[in-house]
Design an enzyme around this catalytic site. Structure first.
Site, PDB file in Angstrom:
ATOM      1  N   THR A  47       0.839  -1.205   0.000  1.00 30.00           N
ATOM      2  CA  THR A  47       0.000   0.000   0.000  1.00 30.00           C
ATOM      3  C   THR A  47       0.875   1.257   0.000  1.00 30.00           C
ATOM      4  O   THR A  47       0.539   2.258  -0.644  1.00 30.00           O
ATOM      5  CB  THR A  47      -0.927  -0.013   1.236  1.00 30.00           C
ATOM      6  OG1 THR A  47      -1.597  -1.269   1.267  1.00 30.00           O
ATOM      7  CG2 THR A  47      -1.946   1.101   1.186  1.00 30.00           C
ATOM      8  N   THR A  63       0.713  -3.993   9.461  1.00 34.27           N
ATOM      9  CA  THR A  63       0.830  -5.359   8.959  1.00 34.27           C
ATOM     10  C   THR A  63       1.171  -6.272  10.128  1.00 34.27           C
ATOM     11  O   THR A  63       2.020  -5.923  10.963  1.00 34.27           O
ATOM     12  CB  THR A  63       1.892  -5.574   7.846  1.00 34.27           C
ATOM     13  OG1 THR A  63       2.101  -6.983   7.695  1.00 34.27           O
ATOM     14  CG2 THR A  63       3.228  -4.935   8.148  1.00 34.27           C
ATOM     15  N   ASP A 109       2.818  -8.751   9.804  1.00 36.71           N
ATOM     16  CA  ASP A 109       4.128  -9.331   9.508  1.00 36.71           C
ATOM     17  C   ASP A 109       5.281  -8.569  10.177  1.00 36.71           C
ATOM     18  O   ASP A 109       6.371  -9.113  10.314  1.00 36.71           O
ATOM     19  CB  ASP A 109       4.383  -9.352   7.992  1.00 36.71           C
ATOM     20  CG  ASP A 109       3.282 -10.063   7.233  1.00 36.71           C
ATOM     21  OD1 ASP A 109       2.544 -10.850   7.857  1.00 36.71           O
ATOM     22  OD2 ASP A 109       3.138  -9.820   6.021  1.00 36.71           O
ATOM     23  N   ARG A 155       3.127 -36.339  21.241  1.00 38.94           N
ATOM     24  CA  ARG A 155       3.206 -36.097  19.800  1.00 38.94           C
ATOM     25  C   ARG A 155       4.129 -34.926  19.490  1.00 38.94           C
ATOM     26  O   ARG A 155       4.438 -34.109  20.364  1.00 38.94           O
ATOM     27  CB  ARG A 155       1.815 -35.705  19.267  1.00 38.94           C
ATOM     28  CG  ARG A 155       0.862 -36.859  19.153  1.00 38.94           C
ATOM     29  CD  ARG A 155      -0.512 -36.351  18.789  1.00 38.94           C
ATOM     30  NE  ARG A 155      -1.416 -37.462  18.500  1.00 38.94           N
ATOM     31  CZ  ARG A 155      -2.734 -37.384  18.518  1.00 38.94           C
ATOM     32  NH1 ARG A 155      -3.325 -36.245  18.839  1.00 38.94           N
ATOM     33  NH2 ARG A 155      -3.466 -38.430  18.221  1.00 38.94           N
ATOM     34  N   ARG A 184      -5.364 -12.719  11.981  1.00 41.18           N
ATOM     35  CA  ARG A 184      -5.686 -11.355  11.526  1.00 41.18           C
ATOM     36  C   ARG A 184      -7.004 -10.849  12.106  1.00 41.18           C
ATOM     37  O   ARG A 184      -7.372  -9.693  11.888  1.00 41.18           O
ATOM     38  CB  ARG A 184      -5.748 -11.325   9.995  1.00 41.18           C
ATOM     39  CG  ARG A 184      -4.428 -11.597   9.316  1.00 41.18           C
ATOM     40  CD  ARG A 184      -4.138 -10.597   8.225  1.00 41.18           C
ATOM     41  NE  ARG A 184      -5.202 -10.478   7.267  1.00 41.18           N
ATOM     42  CZ  ARG A 184      -5.125 -10.867   5.998  1.00 41.18           C
ATOM     43  NH1 ARG A 184      -4.014 -11.409   5.541  1.00 41.18           N
ATOM     44  NH2 ARG A 184      -6.134 -10.694   5.182  1.00 41.18           N
TER      45      ARG A 184
HETATM   46  O1  F6P Z   1       0.677  -9.511   4.910  1.00 35.45           O
HETATM   47  C1  F6P Z   1      -0.237 -10.024   5.824  1.00 35.45           C
HETATM   48  C2  F6P Z   1      -0.576 -11.438   5.505  1.00 35.45           C
HETATM   49  O2  F6P Z   1      -1.481 -11.914   6.486  1.00 35.45           O
HETATM   50  C3  F6P Z   1       0.617 -12.377   5.365  1.00 35.45           C
HETATM   51  O3  F6P Z   1       1.149 -12.778   6.601  1.00 35.45           O
HETATM   52  C4  F6P Z   1       0.022 -13.486   4.540  1.00 35.45           C
HETATM   53  O4  F6P Z   1       0.988 -14.161   3.784  1.00 35.45           O
HETATM   54  C5  F6P Z   1      -0.936 -12.763   3.638  1.00 35.45           C
HETATM   55  O5  F6P Z   1      -1.240 -11.531   4.246  1.00 35.45           O
HETATM   56  C6  F6P Z   1      -2.213 -13.507   3.353  1.00 35.45           C
HETATM   57  O6  F6P Z   1      -2.939 -12.790   2.441  1.00 35.45           O
HETATM   58  P1  F6P Z   1      -4.425 -13.160   2.034  1.00 35.45           P
HETATM   59  O7  F6P Z   1      -5.331 -12.567   3.064  1.00 35.45           O
HETATM   60  O8  F6P Z   1      -4.572 -12.514   0.702  1.00 35.45           O
HETATM   61  O9  F6P Z   1      -4.537 -14.652   2.003  1.00 35.45           O
END
Ligand code: F6P
Length: 365
Positions: A120, A140, A142, A177, A289
């Protein structure tokens, strides 16, 4: 700065906890200055659709501090995708930039607050170069934006992933496990490293340290030899075998980035094959998320949003709000784009983990 009367907020990229908290902070701070804030739904495309642009009034902001996701929606593909394929930057067509500028002028905007990650911000940078008054807010899960010490959403994702590790510990122990937890993070191992350390994982696989199956199997056997009969592996989705690439579940296209995923299943199968230990895998996926932001993210989002409004008031456009660890500051968008922050393989956290006996699936230095 009284001549600013109307600003707008656009959210881009994947959603994450805290987006709404930033929207609330921006709209509240703007309101106190007597400005109107337009919420643009559906990402940048919404700027062209009058139905997608509406004034955020006091009622709209109620409850947003704690609400997950984005009330404005979000998009990480389509004609405004600036990161495509394997993460290459795409130049937006001249015509699209020109019509975006027209749309911004038609809406009478004195500032556009753009909430998003690296992709973005690549768009925001191009809009800025085209004369659109933009301020960026870094998000993010990440945590891979080099310009800021921490992005919002990361702390919430780590909290959720840590809870998952805690839960897997007890069931793995009961059944003796191995369990592999695959977490997100794209090409950065921050979520895996933090949640792995916080949950006491035995093996942590991150993209920055390529692994071999045999080293992981050896870590599992070593635990058995010392009467610890369960093993927890946290694998970043971008983790990769020595000499190979990250596992992708869907290739990138002209208007979207490749989708990573699948590493957890392969690692689990190899552990079982090589050690004979019953092994399961769990993909945490988009659960990371969702949900309410942690208290840290709520505070961070509020401070980022307030700073963004201050920057619009001062006409500090073309910049990204950043968190320095001591407070908020800003840097040029150009500095923020393409400066990925990945885990230093010999950094303090990796070293601390190794001191705890954590394996990274490699030959420990
Ligand atoms: O960038 C955030 C993220 O959640 C990454 O960790 C992940 O690879 C990606 O987006 C997943 O994207 P989507 O929601 O398009 O599957």
């Amino acid at each position: 700065m009284t001549e600013i009367a109307r600003i707008a907020i656009v959210t881009g990229g994947g959603d994450c906890p805290g987006m709404n908290a930033v929207i609330r902070a921006v709209a509240k701070a703007a309101r106190l200055r007597g400005w109107e804030t337009i919420g643009v739904t559906g990402g940048f495309d919404g700027l062209f659709d009058p139905q997608a642009c509406h004034v955020l009034d006091y009622q709209d902001l109620y409850g947003l501090l704690t609400k997950g996701g984005s009330i404005l929606g979000s998009a990480n593909s389509g004609r405004f995708a600036a990161k495509v394929g394997g993460g290459e930057v795409r130049q937006l067509p001249e015509g699209l930039l020109a019509s975006t500028k027209e749309a911004v002028e038609r809406l009478g905007l004195s500032g556009l607050v753009v909430i998003g990650g690296d992709g973005t911000m690549s768009i925001a940078l191009q809009l800025d170069a085209y004369g659109i008054p933009v301020v960026g807010v870094p998000k993010t899960i990440d945590n891979d934006l080099g310009a800021t010490l921490q992005t919002f959403g990361f702390d919430s994702a780590v909290a959720y992933a840590t809870d998952a590790v805690d839960r897997l510990q007890t069931t793995a122990e009961s059944h003796r496990r191995a369990i592999v937890l695959e977490v997100m993070g794209r090409h950065a191992g921050w979520i895996a490293l933090y949640s792995g350390l916080a949950g006491g994982a035995d093996v942590i696989l991150i993209p920055e340290i390529p692994f071999t199956h045999e080293h992981i199997a050896e870590a599992v056997r070593e635990r058995d030899r010392t009467n610890r009969f369960h093993t927890i592996v946290v694998a970043a989705e971008g983790a990769r075998l020595e000499g190979s690439h990250s596992t992708s579940s869907l290739g990138g296209g002209a208007d979207r980035e490749e989708r990573l995923g699948g590493i957890g299943q392969g690692v689990a199968a190899e552990i079982e094959r090589r050690t004979g230990k019953e092994t399961r895998h769990v993909v945490l996926g988009h659960l990371q998320r969702g949900g309410s932001p942690t208290h840290f993210d709520r505070v961070l989002c509020t401070a980022l949003g307030a700073k963004a409004v201050e920057m619009v008031a001062e006409k500090e456009f073309g910049r990204l709000v950043i968190y320095t660890g001591h407070g908020m500051d800003s840097v040029p968008l150009a500095e923020a784009v393409d400066s990925l922050r990945t885990v230093p393989p010999d950094g303090g956290l990796v070293r601390a983990a190794r001191e705890m006996g954590v394996s990274f699936g490699d030959r420990a230095p």
